[in-house]
Design an enzyme around this catalytic site. Structure first.
Site, mmCIF file in Angstrom:
data_model
loop_
_atom_site.group_PDB
_atom_site.id
_atom_site.type_symbol
_atom_site.label_atom_id
_atom_site.label_comp_id
_atom_site.label_asym_id
_atom_site.label_seq_id
_atom_site.Cartn_x
_atom_site.Cartn_y
_atom_site.Cartn_z
ATOM 1 N N GLU A 219 4.297 -5.573 -10.562
ATOM 2 C CA GLU A 219 4.402 -6.014 -9.172
ATOM 3 C C GLU A 219 3.669 -7.339 -9.037
ATOM 4 O O GLU A 219 3.025 -7.798 -9.977
ATOM 5 C CB GLU A 219 3.866 -4.948 -8.207
ATOM 6 C CG GLU A 219 2.412 -4.590 -8.422
ATOM 7 C CD GLU A 219 1.981 -3.354 -7.610
ATOM 8 O OE1 GLU A 219 2.798 -2.447 -7.391
ATOM 9 O OE2 GLU A 219 0.813 -3.304 -7.218
ATOM 10 N N HIS A 257 -1.358 -2.238 -2.169
ATOM 11 C CA HIS A 257 -2.277 -2.219 -3.307
ATOM 12 C C HIS A 257 -3.233 -3.407 -3.222
ATOM 13 O O HIS A 257 -2.827 -4.519 -2.895
ATOM 14 C CB HIS A 257 -1.503 -2.334 -4.631
ATOM 15 C CG HIS A 257 -0.783 -1.081 -5.003
ATOM 16 N ND1 HIS A 257 0.298 -1.091 -5.854
ATOM 17 C CD2 HIS A 257 -0.978 0.198 -4.659
ATOM 18 C CE1 HIS A 257 0.731 0.155 -6.023
ATOM 19 N NE2 HIS A 257 -0.019 0.956 -5.296
#
Lengths: 299, 398
Positions: A219, A257
Site C-alpha cells: 500500500e 493505517h
C-alpha cells in the site's frame, strides 16, 4: 512445507485474559494450533479455556505472570501479543528477553517512538518480530497466530505477504476458491516501523520448496515495496503477483493505517507499481484479480 | 496531528530551543499592543505579522480580499502592524496547500524583526527504511525540501539518530561544518540540535521542520519558522498537546467520525464507500476509479463494526452532498455477515436512502447476510464479488 510456523509451533498468548486475547486464543485452539500458555501479570496459576483441547496433549491453557516463567514451563517457541498500545512495547521486549524466537504483535496504535526503541533493542537478538498492527501469520491446517478467519485458508502452493488485514483475506479467499491454496500467509502490518518486511518474507518464500508462487500486497507510504521489488529482480525466479492499494489516495492524508501516507511526494502507488513491473511482477489490476493473476502466472 | 506555528514556537521555547520573541493575537488591537511590546523588548522597530493557518506556503499566498497582501508581512511599528492585521483577520488566504477555496485567518503571530545573515533548512523526522529518526539539513533555507531533494539532492545533509545513544554532538558538528557555519556556528548548532532533538523526543513528534533556520548578524542560531506534527498514536500521553487542536482547521465530518472511532477522509468523488480494514478500503476506492468513477470518501469501520458504528458511518457518508451512490464492502472474517446486514438495514431505516446502495458481503454467514438484505424490502442491491459490486454501483450512478 511452510515458513516460520507449522504444527511444531508452541504458542504463548500475551494478554490471554483480555477479551480479544481470550477470543483469539480460543479460535487458534479450535484451528488446531498448539496453545501452550498465556501470560498476564498477576494471574499466574490460573487455567483458562479449560473446556478446549490445547493441541499439546491436554485441556486448557495455563497462565503465567511472566514470559520467562511461561517459556521455562512450556517450551514455547512463539508468542502472540494482544496487549493495549501503552504496554505493547514492553510486552515485545519481555518476550525477546525470554528468548522466544518468533514474536507476533497484533496491537494497533503503538507510539512510533516506542517501536523505534524496540526495533533497536531487538536488532541484535535472535528473534523475529512480525507486526505490529497486523493480522498475524497462518500455515493452513497447522498453525494460526493472530486474528485472521482460519476457515478461508487452505493448504496449497502460494505464499502470501501483505501490509493489510482484510485485503489479505480477500486475496487468500480468491486463492482458496481457485484451488491454489496457501503455504503460509503473513501480515507484516500497517505501521511505519515494523519488525519483518517484504524482503524478509520474499526470501523465506523464495527458499521454501513448496511455495510455487508469491502474492505481495502493498500500500502507499514508505519504500518497503520498492525494496521488495529490487529483491525480486535480483533473486526471485518464482512468479510473483503484486497489488498496491491506494492509487486514488490523496497526498498528505493518513489512510487509516499509520504508515499509509504519501508525504513529500514519496510513497505513491504509481511509483511502487512501476518498481514492481520493472522487477517482472504480475500486477493485478483490481483487488478482485489477485487470485486469477496467480492462476495465470502459475499455468 | 498538526498545530499552528505560534503553538509550535511556544512548545520549542519551553524546551529551550532558541526562537524569536513573539506573541499570538486575535484582534488588530491585540496585534498593535503586541507589536509595541516587541519593539520595546527588542529595540528594533521592525515586526513581522504572520497569518496562522495549518497550510504552508503562506508567504507566497494571497488574500482573496486583498490580492496584494501575502500571509507574512514585515512592517515598522505598532500602527502599521494594526493596519495589516485589520486586513488579514477574517480574510481568506489562498496558498499552494489550501486549495482554491483558501482558509479564513483568525489568528496572527506578531514577531520581532531579525537581522538575518543566512537562511538554512533543518528537520527531524522518521526514516522508515532504517526505523530511526533522521536529521536533514540544507543550505537552501526557505525552499521546500522536496524541491531541493529533486533538484539538488547533494545539498541535503543527513544524520541518523541511534536510539541507544541519541544524537551525538559530533554528528551536529558534521552537519554544521557541512553547512559552512564555521567553528562558532558549529557550537551554536550543537546546542540548538540538542534542544531540538530533546523536544522531538519528549513531545512524540512525527515531524519537526525548521524552515528557515536563521543565523543572525551577531551569530545567533534561531528557528524562524516551526512546523510541528505529532504522532497520533502517542497523543494519549500528551493531553497538553491534544488541547492545542484547532477544530476550525479540521474537516467537521472527519472530526465526527473520530468520535465514533471511524477512520474517515473526505474526498471529491461521487461514490461513498464503507469498508472494514484500511487496505481493503483503499483497494475499494481504487476499483471504483478502475470502473470510471471517483470515490467520495475513505471510510474504515474497523474490525469490530457494531450496528451503531455502521449507522454512524451511514449518516456521515449520506451527509456529503457529492455522494451519488454508496458501496458497502465488508469481508466478514471473524465478524459475521448477518450482523453487518442487520447494521446496514437498521442504518437505512433510520437514515433513509436517497441514492443507490450496493452491498458486497463475504465471509462468515454470507448467505444469511445476503438473504436478510434481499428480504428487507429495502432498495439494496447485493453483489457477489468486489468487482461485481464496483461495476454495479458505477453503472447505477452514471
Amino acid at each position: 512445507m511452510s515458513v516460520l510456523v507449522d504444527r511444531n509451533t508452541r504458542l504463548l498468548v500475551q494478554g490471554i485474559t483480555g477479551k480479544t486475547g481470550m477470543f483469539h486464543a480460543e479460535q487458534s485452539m479450535n484451528y488446531g494450533t498448539a496453545v501452550v500458555g498465556g501470560v498476564t501479570p498477576g494471574k499466574g496459576g490460573e487455567v483458562v479455556l479449560g473446556h478446549l483441547d490445547n493441541n499439546a496433549g491436554g485441556k486448557g491453557v495455563p497462565v503465567f505472570d511472566t514470559v520467562a516463567d511461561a517459556v521455562k514451563q512450556t517450551g514455547a517457541n512463539a508468542t502472540v501479543i494482544f496487549v493495549p498500545p501503552p504496554l505493547a512495547a514492553d510486552a515485545i521486549l519481555e518476550a525477546a528477553d525470554a528468548g522466544v524466537p518468533l514474536l507476533v504483535c497484533i496491537t494497533e496504535g503503538i507510539p512510533v517512538a516506542d517501536m523505534v526503541a524496540v526495533k533497536r533493542a531487538i536488532a541484535e537478538r535472535p528473534v523475529r518480530l512480525i507486526g505490529p498492527n497486523c493480522p498475524g501469520i497462518i500455515t493452513p491446517k497447522q498453525c494460526r497466530i493472530g486474528i485472521m478467519p482460519g476457515y478461508i485458508h487452505t493448504p496449497g502452493r502460494v505464499g502470501v505477504v501483505s501490509r493489510s488485514g482484510t485485503l489479505t483475506y480477500e486475496a487468500v479467499h480468491q486463492l482458496t476458491t481457485l484451488g491454489l491454496g496457501q503455504t503460509t500467509a503473513i501480515g507484516i502490518g500497517g505501521d511505519p516501523v515494523n519488525g519483518t518486511n517484504f524482503v524478509d518474507c520474499l526470501q523465506l518464500f523464495n527458499d521454501d520448496p513448496q511455495t510455487e508462487g508469491i502474492v505481495m500486497i502493498g500500500e502507499i507510504g514508505g519504500s518497503a515495496e520498492e525494496d521488495g521489488a529490487a529483491f525480486i529482480k535480483a533473486h526471485v525466479r518464482k512468479p510473483v503477483v503484486g497489488f498496491i492499494a491506494g492509487t486514488t489516495a490523496p497526498p498528505g492524508k493518513r489512510m487509516g493505517h499509520a504508515g499509509a501516507i504519501i508525504s513529500g511526494g514519496k510513497g505513491t502507488a504509481t511509483a511502487k507499481l512501476a518498481a514492481l513491473r520493472e522487477a517482472g511482477v504480475h500486477i493485478a489490476d483490481t483487488p478482485s484479480d489477485i487470485g486469477a493473476a496467480m492462476a495465470k502466472a502459475l499455468r | 496531528m498538526k498545530i499552528h506555528e505560534y503553538q509550535g514556537k511556544e512548545l520549542l521555547r519551553a524546551h529551550g530551543v532558541p526562537v524569536p520573541l513573539s506573541r499570538v493575537a486575535f484582534s488588530p488591537a491585540e496585534v498593535a499592543s503586541a507589536a509595541a511590546e516587541l519593539v520595546r523588548e527588542s529595540g528594533n522597530e521592525v515586526v513581522v505579522v504572520k497569518a496562522q493557518i495549518h497550510a504552508g506556503g503562506r508567504g507566497k499566498g494571497r488574500f482573496v480580499e486583498h490580492p496584494d497582501l501575502g500571509g507574512v508581512k514585515v512592517v515598522r511599528g505598532a500602527e502599521a502592524a494594526r493596519e495589516v492585521a485589520a486586513k488579514m483577520l477574517g480574510s481568506t488566504l489562498v496558498t499552494i496547500q489550501t486549495g482554491p477555496e483558501g482558509k479564513k485567518v483568525q489568528r496572527l503571530l506578531v514577531e520581532q524583526g531579525m537581522d538575518i545573515k543566512r537562511e538554512l533548512y533543518l528537520a527531524i523526522t522518521l526514516d522508515r527504511a532504517s526505523g530511526r529518526n533522521t536529521i536533514m539539513a540544507s543550505t537552501e533555507g526557505g525552499m521546500e525540501i522536496e524541491e531541493v531533494a529533486a533538484k539538488h539532492p547533494e545539498k541535503i545533509l543527513r544524520a541518523t539518530v541511534d536510539p541507544a545513544v541519541g544524537l551525538r554532538d559530533f554528528q551536529a558538528r558534521q552537519l554544521a561544518f557541512g553547512l559552512g557555519l564555521g567553528n562558532d556556528g558549529a557550537k551554536k548548532l550543537v546546542l540548538f540540535l540538542r534542544k531540538l532533538v530533546g523536544a522531538y523526543d519528549k513531545l512524540d513528534c512525527s515531524l519537526l521542520e525548521i524552515n528557515p533556520l536563521v543565523v543572525t548578524g551577531s551569530g545567533d542560531v534561531l528557528a524562524l519558522d516551526a512546523k510541528v506534527n505529532f504522532d497520533d498514536n502517542a497523543l494519549y500521553r500528551h493531553p497538553d498537546v491534544e488541547a492545542l487542536r484547532d477544530p476550525s482547521e479540521e474537516d467537521a465530518s472527519e472530526l465526527e467520525a473520530k468520535n465514533y472511532d471511524l477512520s474517515y477522509i473526505k474526498l471529491d468523488g461521487t461514490i461513498g464507500c464503507m469498508v472494514n480494514g484500511a487496505g481493503l478500503a483503499m483497494a475499494t476506492m481504487d476499483i471504483i476509479k478502475y470502473f470510471g468513477a471517483e470515490p467520495a470518501n475513505f471510510l474504515d469501520v474497523g474490525g469490530g463494526a457494531t450496528a451503531e458504528k455502521v449507522t454512524a458511518a451511514f449518516k456521515i457518508i449520506t451527509k456529503d452532498p457529492g455522494c451519488k451512490g454508496i458501496l458497502v464492502n465488508i469481508f466478514g472474517g471473524i465478524m459475521k455477515c448477518d450482523t453487518i446486514a442487520h447494521g446496514v438495514i437498521t442504518a437505512v431505516k433510520e437514515v433513509g436512502l436517497k441514492v443507490p446502495l450496493v452491498v458486497r458481503l463475504e465471509g462468515t454467514n454470507v448467505e444469511l447476510g445476503k438473504k436478510l438484505l434481499d428480504d428487507s424490502g429495502l432498495r439494496v442491491t447485493t453483489a457477489s464479488s468486489l468487482r461485481d459490486a464496483a461495476s454495479k454501483i458505477v453503472e447505477m450512478t452514471k
